[in-house]
Motif scaffolding. Structure first.
Motif, short mmCIF file in Angstrom:
data_model
loop_
_atom_site.label_atom_id
_atom_site.label_comp_id
_atom_site.label_asym_id
_atom_site.label_seq_id
_atom_site.Cartn_x
_atom_site.Cartn_y
_atom_site.Cartn_z
N MET A 61 0.86 -1.29 0.00
CA MET A 61 0.11 0.02 -0.17
C MET A 61 1.02 1.25 0.03
N PRO A 62 0.43 2.16 -0.87
CA PRO A 62 1.45 3.40 -1.11
C PRO A 62 1.07 4.34 0.14
N ASN A 63 2.29 4.85 0.55
CA ASN A 63 2.40 5.93 1.83
C ASN A 63 2.07 7.24 1.15
N ILE A 64 0.72 7.83 1.43
CA ILE A 64 0.48 9.05 1.23
C ILE A 64 0.60 10.01 2.09
N ASP A 65 1.34 11.17 2.08
CA ASP A 65 1.55 12.20 2.87
C ASP A 65 0.13 13.14 3.05
N ILE A 66 -0.14 13.30 4.28
CA ILE A 66 -1.60 14.18 4.41
C ILE A 66 -0.93 15.73 3.90
N ALA A 67 0.18 16.06 4.13
CA ALA A 67 0.40 17.35 3.73
C ALA A 67 0.34 17.68 2.30
N ASP A 68 0.62 16.66 1.42
CA ASP A 68 0.33 16.72 -0.01
C ASP A 68 -1.06 17.21 -0.49
N LEU A 69 -2.08 16.74 0.42
CA LEU A 69 -3.30 16.80 0.31
C LEU A 69 -3.87 18.24 0.78
N LEU A 70 -3.24 18.84 1.35
CA LEU A 70 -3.60 20.22 2.03
C LEU A 70 -3.31 21.07 0.87
N PRO A 71 -4.28 22.48 0.46
CA PRO A 71 -4.09 23.43 -0.17
C PRO A 71 -2.84 24.33 0.35
N THR A 72 -2.41 25.13 -0.65
CA THR A 72 -1.43 26.06 -0.47
C THR A 72 -1.89 27.09 0.64
N ALA A 73 -1.29 27.20 1.77
CA ALA A 73 -1.63 28.19 2.73
C ALA A 73 -3.00 28.03 3.33
N PRO A 74 -3.32 26.86 3.99
CA PRO A 74 -4.68 26.36 4.37
C PRO A 74 -5.22 27.19 5.67
N LEU A 75 -4.50 28.00 6.26
CA LEU A 75 -4.81 28.77 7.19
C LEU A 75 -5.02 30.23 6.90
N HIS A 76 -4.44 30.75 5.43
CA HIS A 76 -4.71 32.03 4.95
C HIS A 76 -6.15 32.61 4.85
N TRP A 77 -6.23 33.99 4.98
CA TRP A 77 -7.70 34.48 5.12
C TRP A 77 -8.47 34.31 3.77
N THR A 78 -7.84 33.97 2.53
CA THR A 78 -8.74 33.62 1.44
C THR A 78 -8.94 32.24 1.48
N SER A 79 -8.14 31.33 1.92
CA SER A 79 -8.40 30.00 2.13
C SER A 79 -9.72 29.79 3.10
N ILE A 80 -9.84 30.47 4.03
CA ILE A 80 -10.83 30.62 4.97
C ILE A 80 -12.13 30.88 4.46
N LEU A 81 -12.20 32.12 3.41
CA LEU A 81 -13.02 32.25 2.89
C LEU A 81 -13.91 31.08 1.82
N HIS A 82 -12.68 30.71 1.11
CA HIS A 82 -13.20 29.55 0.30
C HIS A 82 -13.90 28.29 1.34
N TYR A 83 -13.52 28.12 2.37
CA TYR A 83 -13.95 27.07 3.09
C TYR A 83 -15.40 27.62 3.73
N ALA A 84 -15.70 29.07 3.77
CA ALA A 84 -16.91 29.49 4.41
C ALA A 84 -17.96 29.39 2.86
N VAL A 85 -17.34 29.58 1.97
CA VAL A 85 -18.10 29.40 0.65
C VAL A 85 -18.67 28.03 0.69
N LEU A 86 -17.82 26.97 0.66
CA LEU A 86 -17.92 25.49 0.72
C LEU A 86 -18.97 25.39 1.56
N LEU A 87 -19.08 25.91 3.12
CA LEU A 87 -19.92 25.36 3.99
C LEU A 87 -21.31 25.98 3.76
#
Length: 131
Positions: A1-27
């Motif tokens: 089974m391949p080893n998948i690093d969780i950090a590769d699945l995170l978007p760039t700057a996951p706690l940046h304010w623009t990312s948080i706005l993206h999360y809010a739109v998704l929610l």
């Protein structure tokens, strides 16, 4: 089974304010789906799915070699789709929340133009390499 690093699945700057706005739109897209209930047509559900897919894809926009024009069109659609949903929503609560979603999506489109002016701490880190 391949080893998948969780950090590769995170978007760039996951706690940046623009990312948080993206999360809010998704929610809010999820909330729109829940509140529309049985009264929603299939077209309404498909449009909400398009909003969620575009917003999720915009989180990873720097991972793929996509033209700047398509990034701009995607961000315009992230703003425009909630306004379309406000017009075709079956309930008053869904209409008002669609407008709130559009208000949340507006800074995502605006920061596309302001990233070059604002620079690193405030600009969108996904498109910062453009400038």
């Amino acid at each position: 089974m391949p080893n998948i690093d969780i950090a590769d699945l995170l978007p760039t700057a996951p706690l940046h304010w623009t990312s948080i706005l993206h999360y809010a739109v998704l929610l809010s897209a999820l909330f729109l789906l829940i509140t529309s209930g049985e009264k929603a047509s299939l077209l309404h559900i498909l449009i909400m799915a398009a909003l969620a897919l575009l917003t999720g894809a915009d989180l990873y926009i720097d991972q793929f070699p996509i033209s700047r024009l398509f990034v701009f069109i995607g961000r315009v659609l992230i703003l425009g789709i909630p306004l379309i949903l406000a017009g075709i929503s079956p309930t008053e609560q869904t209409r008002s929340f669609s407008v709130l979603t559009a208000i949340l999506a507006f800074p995502i489109l605006a920061i596309t133009f302001l990233t070059g002016v604002l620079g690193s701490p405030f600009g969108d880190p996904r498109i910062l390499a453009w400038y």
